[in-house]
Design an enzyme around this catalytic site. Structure first.
Site, PDB file in Angstrom:
ATOM      1  CD  GLU A 204      -3.081  -1.047   2.038  1.00 45.57           C
ATOM      2  OE1 GLU A 204      -2.994  -0.281   3.136  1.00 45.57           O
ATOM      3  OE2 GLU A 204      -4.277  -1.628   1.681  1.00 45.57           O
ATOM      4  CD  GLU A 206      -0.988   3.593   4.244  1.00 47.27           C
ATOM      5  OE1 GLU A 206      -1.183   4.232   4.915  1.00 47.27           O
ATOM      6  OE2 GLU A 206      -1.485   2.294   4.132  1.00 47.27           O
ATOM      7  CG  ASP A 238      -0.432  -0.915   5.686  1.00 50.99           C
ATOM      8  OD1 ASP A 238       0.052  -1.446   6.594  1.00 50.99           O
ATOM      9  OD2 ASP A 238      -1.437  -0.921   5.736  1.00 50.99           O
ATOM     10  CB  THR A 262       4.672  -0.865   8.620  1.00 48.96           C
ATOM     11  OG1 THR A 262       3.253  -1.637   8.838  1.00 48.96           O
ATOM     12  CG2 THR A 262       4.234   0.490   7.947  1.00 48.96           C
TER      13      THR A 262
HETATM   14 CA    CA Z   1      -3.003   0.767   4.775  1.00 52.89          CA
END
Ligand code: CA
Length: 424
Positions: A204, A206, A238, A262
């Site tokens: 992900e 971010e 993530d 992460t």
């Molecule tokens: Ca996320």
């Protein structure tokens, strides 16, 4: 604002992530230097720990009486806790002392280290990690896949920056390998779940916002106050196991699907460095409640990209998007986080939520790019991917584009290693 020229010549190159305008904060080791504070400048790192006797006098006027030494290390938490006056004084001093023609060159030059010879560590101790869901296109895409386009956005989405409390313990710096997670999954047509390596491992894309100054339990903050509490930003991946997520997430939200790792970029780009790139919020379809309203520009124009490489193949850019696609700013998320009376701490990390643009080429996760695994993406050399395979490397990059310079974040990179054996 134009490029600020430095006597560190590599900082004046148009393609560097780290001109004098940037000055991001990191922690590094190099021969003879273990876990020193550093500031990136061009292809070099200024060893702040070694140069502290030269730099500390600039902070004295901004430090409250009895405050801890903000440059004591071993990370930037004490500096972040010292507050915005210290952050600004330190940045101003560095920009003076590192400027072209500065007299401080003689005192600081011995404390420069080649970045290529340094190993970068987490720049701060992560107090807690909270992950939000502020990318509207991402929320719409995922909702469409799971519930259909009519009910894609959850009913609360246009009113609340939704989030969940994640794990600080597994936040790692760029370059750290990630083991494929084990977990419980259940195929739609199966009667019972099974336990084993995730088969739908994803990224992900971010931004991560880092809380500098804390707030007290029982004391909500305004959006304007929250903006002042934020020290800076990193890129954040993530990592997400979609098959584990799909089985576990109702009704309490993601748990093991996002707890195994992460990754953040190694340099904290300060809010002050990003200020020239602040932009306004996207149009509000529904008015926000007063405690979430933002007056000034709280979003940032930051170009973002995702690169993917197989174990032996070349790297390909599989997505390009921009941080301004976010619907809620980090300051709004922080104000919401503290709104119940939740105490916020120095070193709290707030993930923005996946940042997807309007087209497939601008989506921030493989789940969206491949539409749930239906449409594979092609890598150079003909390899195809729906989700991540062992040995694949994913790299996030980001920068704000100035007039003849860029404010870059460095890389946010991770390679996936095979899952551990299933415990028996
Ligand atoms: Ca996320």
């Amino acid at each position: 604002m134009p490029l600020m020229r430095s006597w560190v010549v590599s900082a004046n190159a148009a393609e560097t992530d780290f001109p004098l305008n940037n000055l991001p904060h990191g922690v590094f080791s190099a021969p003879g230097r273990r876990h020193h504070l550093g500031i990136a400048i061009g292809a070099m790192i200024l060893d702040v720990t070694a140069a502290a006797p030269v730099l500390a006098p600039a902070l004295r006027g901004a430090l409250p009486d009895g405050a801890a030494d903000p440059l004591a290390g071993p990370d930037w938490n004490a500096f972040m806790a010292a507050g915005p006056a210290v952050w600004a004084a330190f940045r101003a001093a560095l920009q003076t002392m590192l400027a072209e023609g500065a007299a401080a060159r003689e005192a600081l030059a011995p404390h420069l280290v080649q970045m290529s010879e340094a190993r970068l560590h987490l720049p701060f101790t992560v107090a807690e990690y909270t992950d939000f869901y502020a990318g509207r296109q991402h929320a719409f895409n995922v909702g469409t896949m799971f519930r259909g386009p009519e009910n894609a956005l959850p009913p609360n989405w246009l009113h609340i920056p939704i989030g969940y409390n994640g794990r600080a313990s597994t936040v790692v710096v760029s370059g750290t390998d990630i083991r494929r997670p084990l977990g419980q999954t259940k195929a739609a047509d199966a009667d019972a779940p099974t336990f084993g390596p995730s088969r739908r491992l994803d990224i992900e894309l971010e931004m991560g916002a880092i809380v500098g100054t804390p707030s007290a339990m029982g004391s909500p903050v305004t959006v304007a106050e929250a903006a002042q509490m934020i020290f800076g930003y990193v890129l954040l991946n993530d990592w997400s196991a979609r098959d584990i997520q799909a089985w576990e997430y109702q009704p309490l939200g993601p748990f093991q699907a996002k707890a195994f790792g992460t990754t953040i970029s190694p340099w904290i780009v300060s809010r002050l460095a990003l200020a020239p790139f602040a932009v306004g919020a996207p149009p509000r379809e529904k008015p926000l409640l007063p405690y979430l309203r933002d007056d000034g520009p709280g979003h940032y124009d930051i170009a973002l990209s995702v690169e993917m490489a197989g174990a032996s193949g070349p790297s390909a850019t599989i997505s390009r998007t921009n941080a301004r696609e976010l619907y809620y700013s980090a300051a709004q998320q922080l104000a919401h986080h503290a709104s119940s009376g939740c105490a916020m701490r120095t070193g709290d990390l707030l993930g923005s939520g996946t940042i997807s643009g309007p087209t497939r080429e601008s989506y921030g996760s493989l789940l969206e790019m491949t539409w749930g695994g239906r449409d594979p993406i092609e890598l150079p050399g003909g390899a195809r991917r729906t989700f991540i395979e062992d040995g694949d490397t994913l790299t996030l990059k980001g920068h704000a584009e100035g007039d003849g310079y860029r404010i870059g974040f460095g890389e946010c990179r991770g390679t996936i290693r095979p899952a551990p054996d299933v415990p028996s």
